[in-house]
Motif scaffolding. Structure first.
Motif, PDB file in Angstrom:
ATOM      1  N   ALA A 109      37.185  26.538  19.099  1.00 25.47           N
ATOM      2  CA  ALA A 109      36.544  25.821  20.209  1.00 25.47           C
ATOM      3  C   ALA A 109      35.304  26.573  20.701  1.00 25.47           C
ATOM      4  O   ALA A 109      34.262  25.956  20.965  1.00 25.47           O
ATOM      5  N   LEU A 110      35.406  27.884  20.815  1.00 30.29           N
ATOM      6  CA  LEU A 110      34.250  28.672  21.256  1.00 30.29           C
ATOM      7  C   LEU A 110      33.115  28.615  20.234  1.00 30.29           C
ATOM      8  O   LEU A 110      31.939  28.576  20.606  1.00 30.29           O
ATOM      9  N   CYS A 135      32.485  26.076  18.158  1.00 32.15           N
ATOM     10  CA  CYS A 135      31.873  24.746  18.304  1.00 32.15           C
ATOM     11  C   CYS A 135      30.973  24.696  19.532  1.00 32.15           C
ATOM     12  O   CYS A 135      29.844  24.202  19.466  1.00 32.15           O
ATOM     13  N   TRP A 136      31.468  25.205  20.656  1.00 33.26           N
ATOM     14  CA  TRP A 136      30.655  25.207  21.868  1.00 33.26           C
ATOM     15  C   TRP A 136      29.368  25.994  21.666  1.00 33.26           C
ATOM     16  O   TRP A 136      28.286  25.548  22.071  1.00 33.26           O
ATOM     17  N   SER A 137      29.466  27.161  21.058  1.00 29.92           N
ATOM     18  CA  SER A 137      28.292  28.028  20.955  1.00 29.92           C
ATOM     19  C   SER A 137      27.165  27.375  20.151  1.00 29.92           C
ATOM     20  O   SER A 137      25.990  27.629  20.421  1.00 29.92           O
ATOM     21  N   ARG A 168      26.924  33.492  19.247  1.00 29.40           N
ATOM     22  CA  ARG A 168      27.143  32.768  17.981  1.00 29.40           C
ATOM     23  C   ARG A 168      27.524  33.725  16.857  1.00 29.40           C
ATOM     24  O   ARG A 168      28.441  33.461  16.095  1.00 29.40           O
ATOM     25  N   TRP A 203      32.278  29.521  32.610  1.00 27.97           N
ATOM     26  CA  TRP A 203      33.584  29.371  31.975  1.00 27.97           C
ATOM     27  C   TRP A 203      33.726  30.141  30.667  1.00 27.97           C
ATOM     28  O   TRP A 203      34.844  30.558  30.334  1.00 27.97           O
ATOM     29  N   PRO A 204      32.643  30.388  29.877  1.00 31.40           N
ATOM     30  CA  PRO A 204      32.849  31.203  28.672  1.00 31.40           C
ATOM     31  C   PRO A 204      33.331  32.622  28.965  1.00 31.40           C
ATOM     32  O   PRO A 204      33.991  33.238  28.129  1.00 31.40           O
ATOM     33  N   THR A 261      26.679  24.081  19.986  1.00 30.42           N
ATOM     34  CA  THR A 261      26.214  22.859  20.651  1.00 30.42           C
ATOM     35  C   THR A 261      25.586  23.158  22.003  1.00 30.42           C
ATOM     36  O   THR A 261      24.975  22.279  22.602  1.00 30.42           O
ATOM     37  N   TYR A 262      25.725  24.376  22.482  1.00 35.36           N
ATOM     38  CA  TYR A 262      25.149  24.769  23.772  1.00 35.36           C
ATOM     39  C   TYR A 262      23.648  24.940  23.627  1.00 35.36           C
ATOM     40  O   TYR A 262      23.160  25.597  22.703  1.00 35.36           O
TER      41      TYR A 262
END
Length: 126
Positions: free
Chosen positions: A110-111, A113-115, A9, A70-71, A117-118
């Protein structure tokens, strides 16, 4: 909060903010402040270092706690995009350099946002 995801993050936020700074430097250079081209070039080195650190953080998340794989591919692709971007910029191939910048920004967004919400699955060590 787990350490590997916290590290991701922090890195991805730094990368995204630095990508915005890079765009600002490019815009100011294009409007006539030619001295900022050197800053733009130096900042590209920082972006590459941040992208490389993101790959390491993604590997750490996977190895340490069984996070998704996938990250690693996504951050690896981001690193390749940044290195390609540097090559295009140094060759002054703006027809590729500018559109690729949008791909880098989109991937970083995108990364990011993912980080945020993970959430590790209960029982994961990460």
């Amino acid at each position: 909060m787990s350490t590997p995801i916290a590290f991701i993050r922090a890195l991805v936020c730094a990368f995204l903010l630095d990508t915005l700074a890079q765009a600002a430097l490019a815009g100011l250079f294009v409007t006539g402040d030619v001295d900022l081209l050197a800053w733009h070039d130096a900042n590209a080195q920082l972006l590459a270092a941040l992208a490389a650190a993101l790959v390491g953080a993604a590997v750490l998340l996977r190895v340490r706690g069984g996070g998704p794989g996938w990250p690693i591919a996504a951050t690896g692709a981001l690193l390749v995009l940044v290195l390609g971007q540097q090559g295009l910029g140094q060759a002054r191939i703006l027809a590729g350099h500018i559109p690729l910048a949008l791909g880098i920004f989109g991937t970083a967004t995108a990364l990011t946002c993912w980080s945020f919400t993970y959430h590790p699955v209960p029982g994961e060590a990460s």
